[in-house]
Design a protein around this motif. Sequence first.
Motif, PDB file in Angstrom:
ATOM      1  N   HIS A  90       0.816  -1.213   0.000  1.00  0.00           N
ATOM      2  CA  HIS A  90       0.000   0.000   0.000  1.00  0.00           C
ATOM      3  C   HIS A  90       0.850   1.264   0.000  1.00  0.00           C
ATOM      4  N   ASP A  91       2.141   1.121   0.170  1.00  0.00           N
ATOM      5  CA  ASP A  91       3.082   2.235   0.076  1.00  0.00           C
ATOM      6  C   ASP A  91       4.468   1.632  -0.155  1.00  0.00           C
ATOM      7  N   PRO A  92       5.482   2.452  -0.434  1.00  0.00           N
ATOM      8  CA  PRO A  92       6.804   1.920  -0.782  1.00  0.00           C
ATOM      9  C   PRO A  92       7.698   1.508   0.393  1.00  0.00           C
ATOM     10  N   HIS A 112      13.766   3.074   5.511  1.00  0.00           N
ATOM     11  CA  HIS A 112      12.931   3.412   6.677  1.00  0.00           C
ATOM     12  C   HIS A 112      11.656   4.169   6.319  1.00  0.00           C
ATOM     13  N   CYS A 113      11.605   4.890   5.196  1.00  0.00           N
ATOM     14  CA  CYS A 113      10.478   5.795   4.941  1.00  0.00           C
ATOM     15  C   CYS A 113       9.370   5.101   4.160  1.00  0.00           C
ATOM     16  N   LYS A 150      16.715   8.711  -4.318  1.00  0.00           N
ATOM     17  CA  LYS A 150      16.799   7.467  -5.085  1.00  0.00           C
ATOM     18  C   LYS A 150      17.764   6.454  -4.463  1.00  0.00           C
ATOM     19  N   ARG A 151      18.093   6.655  -3.188  1.00  0.00           N
ATOM     20  CA  ARG A 151      19.023   5.732  -2.552  1.00  0.00           C
ATOM     21  C   ARG A 151      18.412   4.350  -2.368  1.00  0.00           C
ATOM     22  N   TRP A 152      17.067   4.245  -2.392  1.00  0.00           N
ATOM     23  CA  TRP A 152      16.401   2.944  -2.309  1.00  0.00           C
ATOM     24  C   TRP A 152      16.695   2.062  -3.521  1.00  0.00           C
ATOM     25  N   MET A 153      17.163   2.675  -4.614  1.00  0.00           N
ATOM     26  CA  MET A 153      17.481   1.895  -5.812  1.00  0.00           C
ATOM     27  C   MET A 153      18.843   1.219  -5.683  1.00  0.00           C
ATOM     28  N   ASN A 154      19.579   1.546  -4.604  1.00  0.00           N
ATOM     29  CA  ASN A 154      20.875   0.913  -4.357  1.00  0.00           C
ATOM     30  C   ASN A 154      20.782   0.100  -3.070  1.00  0.00           C
ATOM     31  N   ARG A 169       3.858  -0.481  -9.489  1.00  0.00           N
ATOM     32  CA  ARG A 169       4.424  -1.642 -10.185  1.00  0.00           C
ATOM     33  C   ARG A 169       5.812  -1.302 -10.734  1.00  0.00           C
ATOM     34  N   ASP A 170       5.936  -0.130 -11.361  1.00  0.00           N
ATOM     35  CA  ASP A 170       7.232   0.284 -11.905  1.00  0.00           C
ATOM     36  C   ASP A 170       8.273   0.409 -10.799  1.00  0.00           C
ATOM     37  N   MET A 171       7.843   0.892  -9.627  1.00  0.00           N
ATOM     38  CA  MET A 171       8.774   1.059  -8.516  1.00  0.00           C
ATOM     39  C   MET A 171       9.231  -0.301  -7.981  1.00  0.00           C
TER      40      MET A 171
END
Length: 359
Positions: A217-219, A225-226, A233-237, A282-284
Amino acid sequence: TKPFNQADWNPAEEFVDIPELIASRGRFDEWSSILSSLIEDKEYRQRLGKQCQETAMRQNGSPERMIRNHEHIYERVLANSTNILSLRKMGEGMFTKVLQVNGYESPGRRFNGLSITPLLKKHGIESRHLVWEKDTQNPEVLTFEDGWTRKINRLVNRVERAASLQSVLYPNAAHMMKMPAFKEADILHLHIIHSGYFSLSDLPEITKQKPVVWTLHDPWAMTGHCIYPFECKRWMNECGKCPDLKTHFPLLVDTTKFLFNYKRQAYKKSKFDIIVASKWMRDMVEASPLFEDVTIHQIPFGLDLNFFSPVASPNARKRFGISEDALVICFRSVPNEFKGLPYIIQALDRINARQPVCL
């Protein structure tokens, strides 16, 4: 293909793609003009309302279509499991039992599957809910009743906050796996499990015992943590060196790299399918290094036109004491950085209404 950019998304373009109703990002003058036109021109409002209804039905569909999509996913995860008894039940037309696990009962009931429980039953799916925060007497909604469980959870919550941890130390999954509703379930459907009662390290054992579907329901499941990374874009690493430890859920010290890798290990040892409601999500998920080998399904939330209908409006006005000549504007009044309340206030400050407005 174009790289995924989480900040480059307008939900209106995905769900209600009507140019007359879409303002450019950051253009409050455009938004105020649209809002003023909707308030002042009843025929314009009714025409666009009907167009919104038709567009939403075309793109999102009805709750029945949503349920059929869930049914297909449940069939898939059962077919890929070793639960022979559950497969036989589905093949023989018996009820498939689904236990939905969520942090809350009434808040978000349209998203967590509670509202569609009767419709699921019509499709041979017996759905029960296990929630941490129960707020009704609905017998189909279960919770963790034991007082000691609650006391221990409050203590763990304080420890996690002090240590800048999230969903690491909670012991409640072991209690859940002993419950009759868990043992009887053919499928476990997870929803919001990051609201302070569930440890991700229990996912491998849970998915070993039951076929699991998880609706995001959210990322949060993709970050250190968030619940929403904004333009970061640090979540992509692998996160680390977080630019904003104060955003929900806040941390005292930067443990984001540890938490990111903690999630990576938990997911790697588990087996589940992911459901999302939007193409953006979905893209995320597809861009996340945490879900590289996970099957993803996109199911928009169905629109129940028997509930959201002009016929229901007079009764609703009477129930809440809203005059018949008042124009009702609904929005999410939550003072955080995610729901856009400051933008709503700015737009409302710029409009001039000739009739009563109810917010």
